[in-house]
Motif scaffolding. Sequence first.
Motif, PDB file in Angstrom:
ATOM      1  N   GLN A   1     -54.202 -10.897 -32.481  1.00 54.88           N
ATOM      2  CA  GLN A   1     -55.632 -10.635 -32.499  1.00 54.88           C
ATOM      3  C   GLN A   1     -55.942  -9.940 -33.826  1.00 54.88           C
ATOM      4  O   GLN A   1     -55.192  -9.067 -34.274  1.00 54.88           O
ATOM      5  CB  GLN A   1     -56.038  -9.775 -31.317  1.00 54.88           C
ATOM      6  CG  GLN A   1     -55.225  -8.502 -31.141  1.00 54.88           C
ATOM      7  CD  GLN A   1     -55.812  -7.595 -30.066  1.00 54.88           C
ATOM      8  OE1 GLN A   1     -56.898  -7.059 -30.225  1.00 54.88           O
ATOM      9  NE2 GLN A   1     -55.087  -7.424 -28.983  1.00 54.88           N
ATOM     10  N   GLN A   2     -57.046 -10.334 -34.455  1.00 59.17           N
ATOM     11  CA  GLN A   2     -57.338  -9.801 -35.786  1.00 59.17           C
ATOM     12  C   GLN A   2     -58.037  -8.444 -35.708  1.00 59.17           C
ATOM     13  O   GLN A   2     -58.607  -8.095 -34.679  1.00 59.17           O
ATOM     14  CB  GLN A   2     -58.236 -10.783 -36.542  1.00 59.17           C
ATOM     15  CG  GLN A   2     -57.567 -12.125 -36.765  1.00 59.17           C
ATOM     16  CD  GLN A   2     -58.271 -12.939 -37.813  1.00 59.17           C
ATOM     17  OE1 GLN A   2     -58.909 -13.929 -37.495  1.00 59.17           O
ATOM     18  NE2 GLN A   2     -58.165 -12.548 -39.067  1.00 59.17           N
ATOM     19  N   HIS A   3     -57.984  -7.722 -36.797  1.00 62.63           N
ATOM     20  CA  HIS A   3     -58.786  -6.517 -37.070  1.00 62.63           C
ATOM     21  C   HIS A   3     -58.300  -5.220 -36.420  1.00 62.63           C
ATOM     22  O   HIS A   3     -58.667  -4.146 -36.880  1.00 62.63           O
ATOM     23  CB  HIS A   3     -60.271  -6.725 -36.726  1.00 62.63           C
ATOM     24  CG  HIS A   3     -60.799  -8.046 -37.193  1.00 62.63           C
ATOM     25  ND1 HIS A   3     -60.799  -8.395 -38.525  1.00 62.63           N
ATOM     26  CD2 HIS A   3     -61.301  -9.115 -36.518  1.00 62.63           C
ATOM     27  CE1 HIS A   3     -61.297  -9.632 -38.638  1.00 62.63           C
ATOM     28  NE2 HIS A   3     -61.604 -10.079 -37.443  1.00 62.63           N
TER      29      HIS A   3
ATOM     30  N   ARG B   1     -66.002  -4.195 -36.568  1.00 63.40           N
ATOM     31  CA  ARG B   1     -64.623  -4.243 -36.059  1.00 63.40           C
ATOM     32  C   ARG B   1     -63.553  -4.233 -37.142  1.00 63.40           C
ATOM     33  O   ARG B   1     -62.366  -4.175 -36.834  1.00 63.40           O
ATOM     34  CB  ARG B   1     -64.444  -5.488 -35.191  1.00 63.40           C
ATOM     35  CG  ARG B   1     -64.557  -6.808 -35.927  1.00 63.40           C
ATOM     36  CD  ARG B   1     -64.664  -7.960 -34.928  1.00 63.40           C
ATOM     37  NE  ARG B   1     -64.552  -9.276 -35.506  1.00 63.40           N
ATOM     38  CZ  ARG B   1     -65.495  -9.907 -36.214  1.00 63.40           C
ATOM     39  NH1 ARG B   1     -66.638  -9.302 -36.482  1.00 63.40           N
ATOM     40  NH2 ARG B   1     -65.291 -11.135 -36.668  1.00 63.40           N
TER      41      ARG B   1
ATOM     42  N   ASP C   1     -54.796 -14.477 -35.437  1.00 61.70           N
ATOM     43  CA  ASP C   1     -54.766 -15.657 -34.564  1.00 61.70           C
ATOM     44  C   ASP C   1     -55.600 -16.812 -35.116  1.00 61.70           C
ATOM     45  O   ASP C   1     -55.210 -17.975 -34.997  1.00 61.70           O
ATOM     46  CB  ASP C   1     -55.186 -15.302 -33.126  1.00 61.70           C
ATOM     47  CG  ASP C   1     -56.450 -14.459 -33.042  1.00 61.70           C
ATOM     48  OD1 ASP C   1     -57.110 -14.224 -34.070  1.00 61.70           O
ATOM     49  OD2 ASP C   1     -56.784 -14.027 -31.923  1.00 61.70           O
ATOM     50  N   ASN C   2     -56.724 -16.488 -35.756  1.00 61.00           N
ATOM     51  CA  ASN C   2     -57.547 -17.592 -36.276  1.00 61.00           C
ATOM     52  C   ASN C   2     -56.899 -18.285 -37.483  1.00 61.00           C
ATOM     53  O   ASN C   2     -56.822 -19.511 -37.495  1.00 61.00           O
ATOM     54  CB  ASN C   2     -58.960 -17.084 -36.598  1.00 61.00           C
ATOM     55  CG  ASN C   2     -59.683 -16.652 -35.334  1.00 61.00           C
ATOM     56  OD1 ASN C   2     -59.990 -17.474 -34.479  1.00 61.00           O
ATOM     57  ND2 ASN C   2     -59.931 -15.350 -35.176  1.00 61.00           N
TER      58      ASN C   2
ATOM     59  N   SER D   1     -62.586 -14.374 -27.491  1.00 58.23           N
ATOM     60  CA  SER D   1     -63.720 -14.605 -28.398  1.00 58.23           C
ATOM     61  C   SER D   1     -63.838 -16.101 -28.593  1.00 58.23           C
ATOM     62  O   SER D   1     -62.865 -16.830 -28.434  1.00 58.23           O
ATOM     63  CB  SER D   1     -63.447 -13.975 -29.764  1.00 58.23           C
ATOM     64  OG  SER D   1     -62.329 -14.595 -30.381  1.00 58.23           O
TER      65      SER D   1
ATOM     66  N   THR E   1     -64.505 -18.699 -31.622  1.00 66.69           N
ATOM     67  CA  THR E   1     -64.624 -18.702 -33.076  1.00 66.69           C
ATOM     68  C   THR E   1     -64.868 -20.121 -33.579  1.00 66.69           C
ATOM     69  O   THR E   1     -64.409 -21.090 -32.969  1.00 66.69           O
ATOM     70  CB  THR E   1     -63.376 -18.132 -33.787  1.00 66.69           C
ATOM     71  OG1 THR E   1     -62.207 -18.799 -33.306  1.00 66.69           O
ATOM     72  CG2 THR E   1     -63.237 -16.643 -33.564  1.00 66.69           C
TER      73      THR E   1
HETATM   74  C1  XUL Z   1     -62.101 -12.879 -35.495  1.00 68.65           C
HETATM   75  C2  XUL Z   1     -62.060 -11.993 -34.309  1.00 68.65           C
HETATM   76  C3  XUL Z   1     -61.454 -12.497 -33.049  1.00 68.65           C
HETATM   77  C4  XUL Z   1     -60.063 -11.940 -32.831  1.00 68.65           C
HETATM   78  C5  XUL Z   1     -59.642 -12.305 -31.410  1.00 68.65           C
HETATM   79  O1  XUL Z   1     -62.754 -12.309 -36.586  1.00 68.65           O
HETATM   80  O2  XUL Z   1     -62.486 -10.877 -34.336  1.00 68.65           O
HETATM   81  O3  XUL Z   1     -61.433 -13.895 -33.005  1.00 68.65           O
HETATM   82  O4  XUL Z   1     -59.178 -12.411 -33.791  1.00 68.65           O
HETATM   83  O5  XUL Z   1     -58.315 -12.327 -31.203  1.00 68.65           O
END
Ligand code: XUL
Length: 531
Positions: A93-95, A166, A276-277, A300, A302
């Motif tokens: 998961q990002q951020h 975030r 993940d993205n 989320s 995306t």
């Molecule tokens: C992308 C984001 C989410 C997380 C979920 O900017 O905030 O897609 O990566 O895992």
Amino acid sequence: MNQEDCFLGLDLSTQGVTVLVVSLSGEATHTFSISFDEAYPAYHTKAGVLTGETPAEVLADPRMWAQALDDILLMLKDKKLSGSIRAIGVSAQQHGTVYLNSTFEERIRKLDPALPYHRQLQHVFSRDLSPVWMDSSTREECREITHTLGGHEEVVRLTGSVATERFAGPQIRKFWKTQPEKYEQTTHIALVSSFLTALLIGRVTPVDAGDGFGTNLADIRAGDWNETAVAAAAPGLRNRLPRLLAKDELVGRISPYVAERFGFKKDTVAMVGSGDNPCSLVGLGLMGVPDVHAISLGTSDTYFGYTKTLEDRERSEGHIFGAADGKFMFLVCFKNGSLAREAVKNGYGLSWDDFSRILLETDPGNQGRMMLPYFLPEITPLVLEPGIRRFGGLTAEDVPGNVRAVAEAQAMAMYLHSGWTGPRPKRLLVTAGGSENRGLLKVIAQVFGVEVRSFEVKESAALGAAIRAAHGFLNAQGGSAVGWSDLFESLVRPNTKEIIRPSPEAVSVYHRPNGLLSLYQAFERLARFFS
Ligand code: XUL
């Protein structure tokens, strides 16, 4: 190339951890997961996260992530899969940010293979809970950073995004402001992806540009941290950040702890971890492919795609992250993804099959009944106060109307907020949990007016992490270079599951003048104006 060589992709998402093993022959794809809520009740998570002092604060315990890493690697060992793995790629998961003290490096170098990670990592954190991507509590810090860096446009030009609640920069700033003594004790700040990769190799690891650009701390053109942006977030931050890699690199061999405890060969190597993205971009075969875009329907939602160049287009939403080849990807993130769909599904006591059937059986356009589906604060468009608004005669009692309204609203929001990314795609690839839902795929095809495809392997982030590991490993072997497209040919394309083409009549319901898209856009603007 040995067709029997196996590669491991490990994806730690919001709600659980998944591993996926692929061999170059493409035949042996093993995948299994652990759900945080089910496996770790002691951490009291709901959908993988905890709420802080205010609903805007969303956090998770990094010890739980370490425990999940331990458990899933033991499962891999039990299934006798670890011994054949040549390289590992981490997706996360990002951020989210992990705050570590001066004991961290030595601890992870000297772990005792008889004990799990989390029993040995209790005291390495300078902050108990990590803020995650769902946190929207840093509005003030975003304002301050924007002001210091010279305004929204300058922040977007430099870092690829406006100052974003975030992202690590504003989050670290808030930590420094509110808990200065704990910030002082912090010697290293990792992203979730680099934290997990460090646990695998027993050393602090760099972050990649896929994850590192999602921080408001990097110069996306230079491919490195930007001193001014870093100083705008918190004093002394530069020394607390790892190196940033502009493109994929192997970061080293796994630690003796990992080899011994989980049964890997000692010379197994790890790829730099990523978000993940960015990993999904690879897992969907889109590296180097600009005219097909992707939608991930996970916790989320995306919308993302690959781009070789940075177009200087005016925009105040969406992000530019790095891609594994040193180029770029664009991304728009919607927080009300599966949790909003689930709220509607559960609210009416439906199953996912019912949900899909309703979408397949009801008419495009929902006879003008619409919903603004902000069950949680929304990232795109930015809505900090959640709330559900119904329009066009939609009542709360109308079950099919609400199911269709939430699905259409999400697809229309994606369409309307992805226009800035460039020419519309010729096709869309849909991945993650929601891609199993045929009804959702059909609504997306109708709203975007293009063909939509889904895949047998819906864990595209884990698959992408495994492919990145394979790409790095094979190209480090010498001999003829292995291109991304070679790997996509054998590991991604044969997985195609559904192909859905919308009818022109259905598409026109959304796209004709004064059609549903323009109506939805007007409602969205109105609601935001009054909120
Ligand atoms: C992308 C984001 C989410 C997380 C979920 O900017 O905030 O897609 O990566 O895992």
